[in-house]
Design a protein around this motif. Structure first.
Motif, PDB file in Angstrom:
ATOM      1  N   ASN A  14      48.803 106.477 165.040  1.00  0.00           N
ATOM      2  CA  ASN A  14      49.688 106.342 164.157  1.00  0.00           C
ATOM      3  C   ASN A  14      49.588 106.635 162.951  1.00  0.00           C
ATOM      4  N   LYS A  15      48.075 105.884 163.033  1.00  0.00           N
ATOM      5  CA  LYS A  15      47.501 105.156 161.916  1.00  0.00           C
ATOM      6  C   LYS A  15      46.661 106.511 161.725  1.00  0.00           C
ATOM      7  N   THR A  16      46.196 107.111 162.361  1.00  0.00           N
ATOM      8  CA  THR A  16      45.337 108.583 161.929  1.00  0.00           C
ATOM      9  C   THR A  16      46.092 109.447 161.292  1.00  0.00           C
ATOM     10  N   THR A  17      47.872 110.152 161.671  1.00  0.00           N
ATOM     11  CA  THR A  17      48.337 110.478 161.034  1.00  0.00           C
ATOM     12  C   THR A  17      49.143 111.033 160.240  1.00  0.00           C
ATOM     13  N   SER A  18      49.271 108.705 159.844  1.00  0.00           N
ATOM     14  CA  SER A  18      50.216 108.566 158.464  1.00  0.00           C
ATOM     15  C   SER A  18      48.525 108.504 157.948  1.00  0.00           C
ATOM     16  N   PHE A  19      47.640 108.523 157.849  1.00  0.00           N
ATOM     17  CA  PHE A  19      46.735 108.939 157.169  1.00  0.00           C
ATOM     18  C   PHE A  19      46.496 109.577 156.500  1.00  0.00           C
ATOM     19  N   TYR A  20      46.897 111.013 157.966  1.00  0.00           N
ATOM     20  CA  TYR A  20      47.362 112.660 157.035  1.00  0.00           C
ATOM     21  C   TYR A  20      47.662 112.730 156.223  1.00  0.00           C
ATOM     22  N   LYS A  21      49.008 112.237 156.585  1.00  0.00           N
ATOM     23  CA  LYS A  21      49.877 112.913 155.695  1.00  0.00           C
ATOM     24  C   LYS A  21      49.767 111.388 154.240  1.00  0.00           C
ATOM     25  N   TRP A  22      49.499 111.252 154.502  1.00  0.00           N
ATOM     26  CA  TRP A  22      49.204 110.449 152.641  1.00  0.00           C
ATOM     27  C   TRP A  22      47.826 111.736 152.156  1.00  0.00           C
ATOM     28  N   LEU A  23      47.455 111.429 152.752  1.00  0.00           N
ATOM     29  CA  LEU A  23      45.637 112.338 152.431  1.00  0.00           C
ATOM     30  C   LEU A  23      46.518 113.596 151.823  1.00  0.00           C
ATOM     31  N   LEU A  24      47.424 114.901 152.522  1.00  0.00           N
ATOM     32  CA  LEU A  24      47.919 115.846 152.326  1.00  0.00           C
ATOM     33  C   LEU A  24      49.056 115.839 151.180  1.00  0.00           C
ATOM     34  N   CYS A  25      50.257 114.899 151.357  1.00  0.00           N
ATOM     35  CA  CYS A  25      50.961 114.836 149.779  1.00  0.00           C
ATOM     36  C   CYS A  25      49.564 114.621 148.418  1.00  0.00           C
ATOM     37  N   LEU A  26      49.066 113.614 148.879  1.00  0.00           N
ATOM     38  CA  LEU A  26      47.726 112.939 147.472  1.00  0.00           C
ATOM     39  C   LEU A  26      48.020 114.500 146.955  1.00  0.00           C
ATOM     40  N   SER A  27      46.170 115.042 147.867  1.00  0.00           N
ATOM     41  CA  SER A  27      45.859 116.352 147.623  1.00  0.00           C
ATOM     42  C   SER A  27      46.739 117.349 146.764  1.00  0.00           C
ATOM     43  N   VAL A 319      46.328 131.924 152.962  1.00  0.00           N
ATOM     44  CA  VAL A 319      46.684 130.502 151.605  1.00  0.00           C
ATOM     45  C   VAL A 319      47.442 129.236 151.659  1.00  0.00           C
ATOM     46  N   GLU A 320      48.263 129.897 152.947  1.00  0.00           N
ATOM     47  CA  GLU A 320      49.278 128.543 153.471  1.00  0.00           C
ATOM     48  C   GLU A 320      48.446 127.903 154.094  1.00  0.00           C
ATOM     49  N   SER A 321      47.569 128.233 154.355  1.00  0.00           N
ATOM     50  CA  SER A 321      46.841 127.906 155.642  1.00  0.00           C
ATOM     51  C   SER A 321      45.925 126.267 155.441  1.00  0.00           C
ATOM     52  N   VAL A 322      44.930 126.756 153.846  1.00  0.00           N
ATOM     53  CA  VAL A 322      44.224 126.637 154.059  1.00  0.00           C
ATOM     54  C   VAL A 322      44.756 124.716 152.942  1.00  0.00           C
ATOM     55  N   ALA A 323      46.379 125.310 152.004  1.00  0.00           N
ATOM     56  CA  ALA A 323      46.534 124.550 150.842  1.00  0.00           C
ATOM     57  C   ALA A 323      47.322 123.751 151.904  1.00  0.00           C
ATOM     58  N   LEU A 324      47.796 124.097 153.360  1.00  0.00           N
ATOM     59  CA  LEU A 324      48.740 122.528 153.534  1.00  0.00           C
ATOM     60  C   LEU A 324      48.247 122.104 155.161  1.00  0.00           C
ATOM     61  N   GLY A 325      46.521 122.066 154.743  1.00  0.00           N
ATOM     62  CA  GLY A 325      45.618 121.767 155.516  1.00  0.00           C
ATOM     63  C   GLY A 325      45.759 121.985 157.868  1.00  0.00           C
ATOM     64  N   CYS A 326      45.906 123.345 157.876  1.00  0.00           N
ATOM     65  CA  CYS A 326      45.591 123.683 159.125  1.00  0.00           C
ATOM     66  C   CYS A 326      44.072 124.363 159.264  1.00  0.00           C
ATOM     67  N   VAL A 327      43.916 124.363 159.967  1.00  0.00           N
ATOM     68  CA  VAL A 327      42.656 124.916 159.816  1.00  0.00           C
ATOM     69  C   VAL A 327      42.396 126.903 160.228  1.00  0.00           C
ATOM     70  N   PRO A 328      42.438 127.596 158.998  1.00  0.00           N
ATOM     71  CA  PRO A 328      42.715 128.471 159.294  1.00  0.00           C
ATOM     72  C   PRO A 328      41.302 129.990 160.096  1.00  0.00           C
ATOM     73  N   VAL A 329      41.825 130.194 161.854  1.00  0.00           N
ATOM     74  CA  VAL A 329      41.677 131.381 162.581  1.00  0.00           C
ATOM     75  C   VAL A 329      41.719 132.714 161.860  1.00  0.00           C
ATOM     76  N   ILE A 330      40.323 133.196 161.674  1.00  0.00           N
ATOM     77  CA  ILE A 330      40.385 134.214 160.874  1.00  0.00           C
ATOM     78  C   ILE A 330      40.286 135.718 162.068  1.00  0.00           C
ATOM     79  N   ILE A 331      41.344 136.445 162.322  1.00  0.00           N
ATOM     80  CA  ILE A 331      40.886 137.569 163.373  1.00  0.00           C
ATOM     81  C   ILE A 331      41.134 138.236 162.692  1.00  0.00           C
ATOM     82  N   ALA A 332      40.069 139.268 161.517  1.00  0.00           N
ATOM     83  CA  ALA A 332      40.032 140.719 161.260  1.00  0.00           C
ATOM     84  C   ALA A 332      38.199 140.805 160.928  1.00  0.00           C
ATOM     85  N   ASP A 333      38.026 141.471 161.186  1.00  0.00           N
ATOM     86  CA  ASP A 333      36.766 142.247 161.745  1.00  0.00           C
ATOM     87  C   ASP A 333      36.704 142.277 160.287  1.00  0.00           C
TER      88      ASP A 333
END
Length: 428
Positions: A14-27, A319-333
């Motif tokens: 719970n502390k971890t997820t709260s921290f990441y929300k705070w970090l996303l909002c701060l970023s 762009v959306e993944s990076v901006a919202l903190g989700c690790v983009p998995v690029i599948i495009a040779d």
């Protein structure tokens, strides 16, 4: 499914997820607050094209750059080439809207000059992506070549600058699937190629690959697709208090059950079909084939966001993944990603070969068990988000700023800079 179960560590979840929300909002808050503060001066009135000896007083800025002396002249084209299209609100908000955003930002930028004889580059503001089909709502770009040709004829008839350089110092935006080839299907785009009238110019385009391709046989800068900064801010503001990344792998978009569509062509080179067939029954994968207006909230809830190719290699999901903190998995040779000097793509994303799409689960499990936390930490750098987002005005480090930085590396195409350089050489 909870994030902590994938990290194999439930302690302090719970502390971890709260921290990441705070970090996303701060970023994102840092991004938007600095974007507001670091701006250029208010826009001057928009006069008609001045005579060559007219020089307005230089605009003051809150930031200096190594290329602060770069000068851009923006052609004041008749409104049928650009602003008339803005009667449809989608024109300035859809994924191809960088052509609008860059134009707007340049109009108030410190690099803009009203004296064309003082310009390094000449921006040709033609909006070709706003002609939305009445059948399916998608942008129809069949008119693009004729519209650009008309614009070039107009400026070459009225001004000497196109003819004197044969367009070498002129800049266009081509923000759709295959860039300056102006077609949504690759085989047709390749057959048509870049219009001859643009082949000497500089094109800012979303399409780019690391191998030889007819649609990048023109001087080009790869730019990100447009994602509205306001939509991202709204998404973050709406996140619930107990927000956490409870989706392990996410993708929402077109995934054909049968890979050949009505055109007889294979969409996504079968990659998306393979993802659906292999993982639609896997509870770790949240895959959705239908549109959902609030899908950015799903990205914010996800650990890994799949970014497979569609017709073209690039996707706004990057762009959306990076901006919202989700690790983009690029599948495009072979995709060439935007602004590699500013965005450390290898440190904030994963690249999976198209042939290995069936091994996604094992690949992502391995990353989750090893260096996921490092990748997530790198994603929080607000400078990375800023470099991929376009604003109404140029902000230090944002996407238009990165465009100008890239153009500064092409000053050998500028007759003004060449002339100044020769004068300096003569003086020494």
């Amino acid at each position: 499914m909870k994030l902590q179960s994938y990290n194999h560590n439930n302690h302090g979840a719970n502390k971890t997820t709260s921290f990441y929300k705070w970090l996303l909002c701060l970023s994102l808050s840092l991004y938007f607050s600095t974007s507001y503060l670091i701006t250029t001066s208010p826009p001057p009135p928009s006069p008609s094209q001045p005579p060559h000896n007219t020089k307005p007083s230089p605009q003051r800025t809150l930031f200096e750059t190594p290329w602060s002396n770069l000068r851009m002249f923006v052609y004041d084209l008749p409104s049928n080439f650009n602003t008339d299209w803005l009667t449809n609100q989608r024109c300035s908000t859809h994924l191809f809207a960088s052509e609008v955003a860059i134009h707007r930002a340049l109009l108030t930028s410190h690099v803009r000059t009203f004296d064309p004889y003082d310009a390094d580059f000449f921006f040709v503001p033609v909006y070709v992506s706003c002609n939305f089909s009445t059948v399916n709502g998608f942008p129809a770009i069949g008119h693009a070549r004729s519209l650009i040709s008309s614009a070039v004829k107009l400026i070459s008839d009225r001004f000497p600058f196109w003819n004197r350089s044969h367009g070498r110092d002129h800049v266009f935006v081509a923000s759709h699937d295959f860039g300056s080839c102006f077609h949504t299907l690759e085989d047709v785009a390749i057959a048509d190629g870049v219009p001859e009238i643009m082949r000497n110019s500089i094109v800012l385009q979303t399409f780019g690959v690391t191998y030889k391709h007819p649609c990048q046989e023109v001087e080009n800068v790869v730019i990100p697709p447009y994602v509205s900064p306001e939509s991202l801010r709204t998404t973050v503001d709406k996140l619930p208090a107990n927000w956490q990344r409870d989706i392990w792998v996410f993708f929402r978009g077109k995934m054909e059950v049968h890979p050949k569509n009505v055109s007889g062509r294979y969409y996504s080179k079968k990659v998306r079909t393979m993802i659906w067939r292999k993982f639609s029954g896997d509870r770790r994968f949240y895959l959705q084939r239908h549109r959902f207006a609030g899908y950015q909230s799903e990205i914010a809830r996800s650990v890994f966001c799949l970014c497979p190719l569609g017709w073209a290699p690039w996707s706004p999901r990057l762009v959306e993944s990076v901006a919202l903190g989700c690790v983009p998995v690029i599948i495009a040779d072979g995709i060439r990603l935007p602004f590699s000097s500013a965005v450390r793509w290898p440190e904030i994303s994963l690249t999976v070969a198209e042939r290995d799409v069936g091994k996604l689960a094992e690949i992502l499990e391995r990353v989750a068990a090893t260096n996921l936390s490092d990748i997530q930490r790198n994603l929080w750098d607000p400078r990375t988000k800023k470099a991929l987002l376009f604003n109404e005005r140029v902000h230090e480090g944002d996407a238009t700023w990165q465009v100008l930085r890239s153009l500064s590396e092409k000053l050998d195409r500028s007759l003004r800079s060449s002339r100044v350089s020769r004068q300096l050489d003569f003086a020494t």
